[in-house]
Design a protein around this motif. Structure first.
Motif, mmCIF file in Angstrom:
data_model
loop_
_atom_site.group_PDB
_atom_site.id
_atom_site.type_symbol
_atom_site.label_atom_id
_atom_site.label_comp_id
_atom_site.label_asym_id
_atom_site.label_seq_id
_atom_site.Cartn_x
_atom_site.Cartn_y
_atom_site.Cartn_z
ATOM 1 N N HIS A 115 -14.034 6.144 7.541
ATOM 2 C CA HIS A 115 -13.512 5.515 8.771
ATOM 3 C C HIS A 115 -12.546 6.493 9.445
ATOM 4 O O HIS A 115 -11.319 6.298 9.416
ATOM 5 C CB HIS A 115 -12.809 4.199 8.430
ATOM 6 N N PRO A 116 -13.055 7.557 10.046
ATOM 7 C CA PRO A 116 -12.184 8.621 10.568
ATOM 8 C C PRO A 116 -11.243 8.175 11.680
ATOM 9 O O PRO A 116 -10.227 8.832 11.920
ATOM 10 C CB PRO A 116 -13.185 9.676 11.066
ATOM 11 N N ARG A 117 -11.522 7.092 12.340
ATOM 12 C CA ARG A 117 -10.632 6.639 13.417
ATOM 13 C C ARG A 117 -9.559 5.666 12.925
ATOM 14 O O ARG A 117 -8.720 5.225 13.709
ATOM 15 C CB ARG A 117 -11.460 5.964 14.513
ATOM 16 N N MET A 118 -9.588 5.353 11.661
ATOM 17 C CA MET A 118 -8.620 4.406 11.110
ATOM 18 C C MET A 118 -7.460 5.161 10.448
ATOM 19 O O MET A 118 -7.687 6.146 9.746
ATOM 20 C CB MET A 118 -9.297 3.499 10.065
ATOM 21 N N ALA A 119 -6.246 4.689 10.676
ATOM 22 C CA ALA A 119 -5.069 5.271 10.029
ATOM 23 C C ALA A 119 -4.921 4.653 8.637
ATOM 24 O O ALA A 119 -4.735 3.441 8.517
ATOM 25 C CB ALA A 119 -3.820 5.006 10.863
ATOM 26 N N VAL A 120 -5.035 5.480 7.605
ATOM 27 C CA VAL A 120 -4.873 5.011 6.232
ATOM 28 C C VAL A 120 -3.521 5.515 5.725
ATOM 29 O O VAL A 120 -3.308 6.725 5.610
ATOM 30 C CB VAL A 120 -6.006 5.498 5.315
ATOM 31 N N ASP A 121 -2.608 4.602 5.452
ATOM 32 C CA ASP A 121 -1.265 4.942 5.006
ATOM 33 C C ASP A 121 -1.090 4.603 3.536
ATOM 34 O O ASP A 121 -1.854 3.815 2.961
ATOM 35 C CB ASP A 121 -0.213 4.181 5.825
ATOM 36 N N VAL A 122 -0.072 5.210 2.922
ATOM 37 C CA VAL A 122 0.256 4.919 1.529
ATOM 38 C C VAL A 122 1.706 4.469 1.455
ATOM 39 O O VAL A 122 2.529 4.816 2.307
ATOM 40 C CB VAL A 122 0.035 6.137 0.606
ATOM 41 N N LEU A 123 2.018 3.691 0.425
ATOM 42 C CA LEU A 123 3.355 3.105 0.265
ATOM 43 C C LEU A 123 3.704 3.088 -1.212
ATOM 44 O O LEU A 123 3.013 2.451 -2.006
ATOM 45 C CB LEU A 123 3.378 1.685 0.832
ATOM 46 N N ARG A 124 4.753 3.782 -1.602
ATOM 47 C CA ARG A 124 5.205 3.799 -2.995
ATOM 48 C C ARG A 124 5.945 2.504 -3.295
ATOM 49 O O ARG A 124 6.777 2.048 -2.512
ATOM 50 C CB ARG A 124 6.130 4.985 -3.239
ATOM 51 N N THR A 125 5.659 1.917 -4.450
ATOM 52 C CA THR A 125 6.316 0.675 -4.835
ATOM 53 C C THR A 125 7.077 0.851 -6.144
ATOM 54 O O THR A 125 7.146 1.949 -6.698
ATOM 55 C CB THR A 125 5.280 -0.460 -4.992
ATOM 56 N N SER A 126 7.636 -0.251 -6.644
ATOM 57 C CA SER A 126 8.344 -0.273 -7.923
ATOM 58 C C SER A 126 8.001 -1.581 -8.613
ATOM 59 O O SER A 126 7.291 -2.431 -8.068
ATOM 60 C CB SER A 126 9.859 -0.184 -7.695
ATOM 61 N N TRP A 127 8.531 -1.780 -9.822
ATOM 62 C CA TRP A 127 8.304 -3.051 -10.514
ATOM 63 C C TRP A 127 8.768 -4.222 -9.665
ATOM 64 O O TRP A 127 8.196 -5.309 -9.724
ATOM 65 C CB TRP A 127 9.050 -3.068 -11.852
ATOM 66 N N ALA A 128 9.794 -3.999 -8.842
ATOM 67 C CA ALA A 128 10.376 -5.109 -8.086
ATOM 68 C C ALA A 128 9.501 -5.571 -6.934
ATOM 69 O O ALA A 128 9.544 -6.743 -6.556
ATOM 70 C CB ALA A 128 11.753 -4.703 -7.557
ATOM 71 N N ASP A 129 8.694 -4.659 -6.350
ATOM 72 C CA ASP A 129 7.983 -5.050 -5.127
ATOM 73 C C ASP A 129 6.500 -4.716 -5.123
ATOM 74 O O ASP A 129 5.853 -4.808 -4.076
ATOM 75 C CB ASP A 129 8.657 -4.425 -3.904
#
Length: 286
Positions: A115-129
Motif C-alpha cells: 500500500h505505497p500511498r498509505m502512511a504506516v507508522d510505528v509506536l513503542r509501548t511498555s507493559w503499562a500501555d
C-alpha cells in the motif's frame, strides 16, 4: 444536566495541585478565570468541591468522589476523539505498536510495499500501555508480550522466546551460565511483579518493593547497573539493550516470553487481517 469537560479538566488540575495558583499556571489561564470556572461547576453540580482558606485548599467528600470518577471520564473522551480521528483518516494511515526488543520492520515494510500511498507508522509501548494504545485508538494493532487483559481484543500468537535474568556485572551470580529462579530469592525485582507471574508464585509478592518499578527498559537497566535489584527480560530485549555494566543469564526453570499480535475485536478491517498474516510471516524470535 450536561457536564462541561473543560470545567472537569480545570477541576482535575486544581485537585492534583490543591493550589489554584499552580493549577492556573499549568492550564495557562488566569487564576480568577479558573476560580470562576470551578464555582460554575459547583453550581451546576449543586455541591461544594473544595474547602479553601488562606493556608490551604482541600477536596470535600464530593470533590474526592468527582476526582475518582473524572479521570476515566476524561480518558474515555480522549479515546473517543482518537477513534473518531482514526475513522476519519480511513485507509490513509496504519499504526503498528510494539514492545521493546521486538522488531516489526519486515512486516511494516511488506505492508508499505503493498500500500505505497498509505502512511504506516510505528509506536513503542511498555507493559503499562501495550493494550491501552488499542483501546484509545493510538494504534491499529499491537505486538504484545503476554499476559495481557484480552477483554474486547482478538489475539494471534506469533512466537515464544526465552527469558533471562539481568544482573549487575559484579553480582554474586554474574559468572553463572544458567541459573534457577530460586537463586534469585531475596533479590529486589525492579519491575511490575504481574509481568513475571513465576516471581509472584515464588515470593507471594504482588507489588515491587523499593525502589519503585521503572516501566521503561532503559530505566530498569539503570537501576540494575546501580545494584538496586534485578530484572527478568525477554532475551531479545536484553540483547537489544546490551551494556557492559549488566549481564544477562538464562533461567532454566521459567517459561518463555509469549509474543502475540492484538487488535480491537470490534473492528472489521482488511488491513488488520493483512498485517496479521504479514506479522506471522515476518516476526520471528531472534
Amino acid at each position: 444536566m450536561d457536564l462541561d469537560l473543560r470545567k472537569i479538566r480545570y477541576f482535575m488540575a486544581v485537585a492534583r495541585e490543591l493550589n489554584f495558583g499552580r493549577a492556573a499556571r499549568e492550564l495557562h489561564i488566569a487564576q480568577p478565570v479558573l476560580s470562576r470556572q470551578i464555582r460554575a461547576l459547583e453550581a451546576e453540580l449543586g455541591v461544594q468541591l473544595f474547602m479553601r482558606d488562606r493556608r490551604r485548599t482541600e477536596l470535600t467528600p464530593a470533590g474526592e468522589a468527582l476526582y475518582a470518577d473524572a479521570a476515566p471520564l476524561l480518558a474515555g473522551a480522549e479515546a473517543l476523539r482518537r477513534r473518531v480521528g482514526r475513522a476519519a483518516r480511513g485507509a490513509d494511515s496504519f499504526t503498528v505498536a510494539f514492545m521493546p526488543g521486538l522488531i516489526v520492520t519486515g512486516a511494516v515494510r511488506a505492508l508499505t510495499a503493498a500500500h505505497p500511498r498509505m502512511a504506516v507508522d510505528v509506536l513503542r509501548t511498555s507493559w503499562a500501555d501495550q493494550v491501552e494504545v488499542l483501546r484509545d485508538g493510538r494504534a491499529d494493532v499491537s505486538c504484545v508480550r503476554l499476559p495481557i487483559d484480552q477483554r474486547g481484543l482478538k489475539v494471534r500468537a506469533l512466537f515464544d522466546e526465552p527469558r533471562v535474568a539481568v544482573l549487575p556485572t559484579g553480582h554474586r551470580l554474574a559468572s553463572k551460565s544458567e541459573l534457577h529462579l530460586s537463586d534469585l530469592a531475596g533479590e529486589t525485582l525492579l519491575q511490575p511483579h504481574a509481568a513475571v507471574p513465576e516471581w509472584q508464585a515464588m515470593t507471594g509478592d504482588t507489588a515491587p518493593s523499593e525502589p519503585p518499578a521503572a516501566l521503561a527498559v532503559e530505566e530498569k537497566l539503570e537501576h540494575v547497573a546501580a545494584e538496586r535489584g534485578v530484572v527478568i527480560l525477554p532475551q531479545s530485549a536484553a540483547g537489544f539493550y546490551h551494556r557492559p555494566d549488566v549481564t544477562a543469564i538464562a533461567i532454566a526453570d521459567i517459561g518463555p516470553s509469549r509474543v502475540a499480535l492484538a487488535w480491537d475485536a470490534t473492528r472489521r478491517s482488511r488491513l488488520i487481517s493483512e498485517f496479521a498474516d504479514l506479522a506471522a510471516t515476518h516476526l520471528r524470535a531472534p
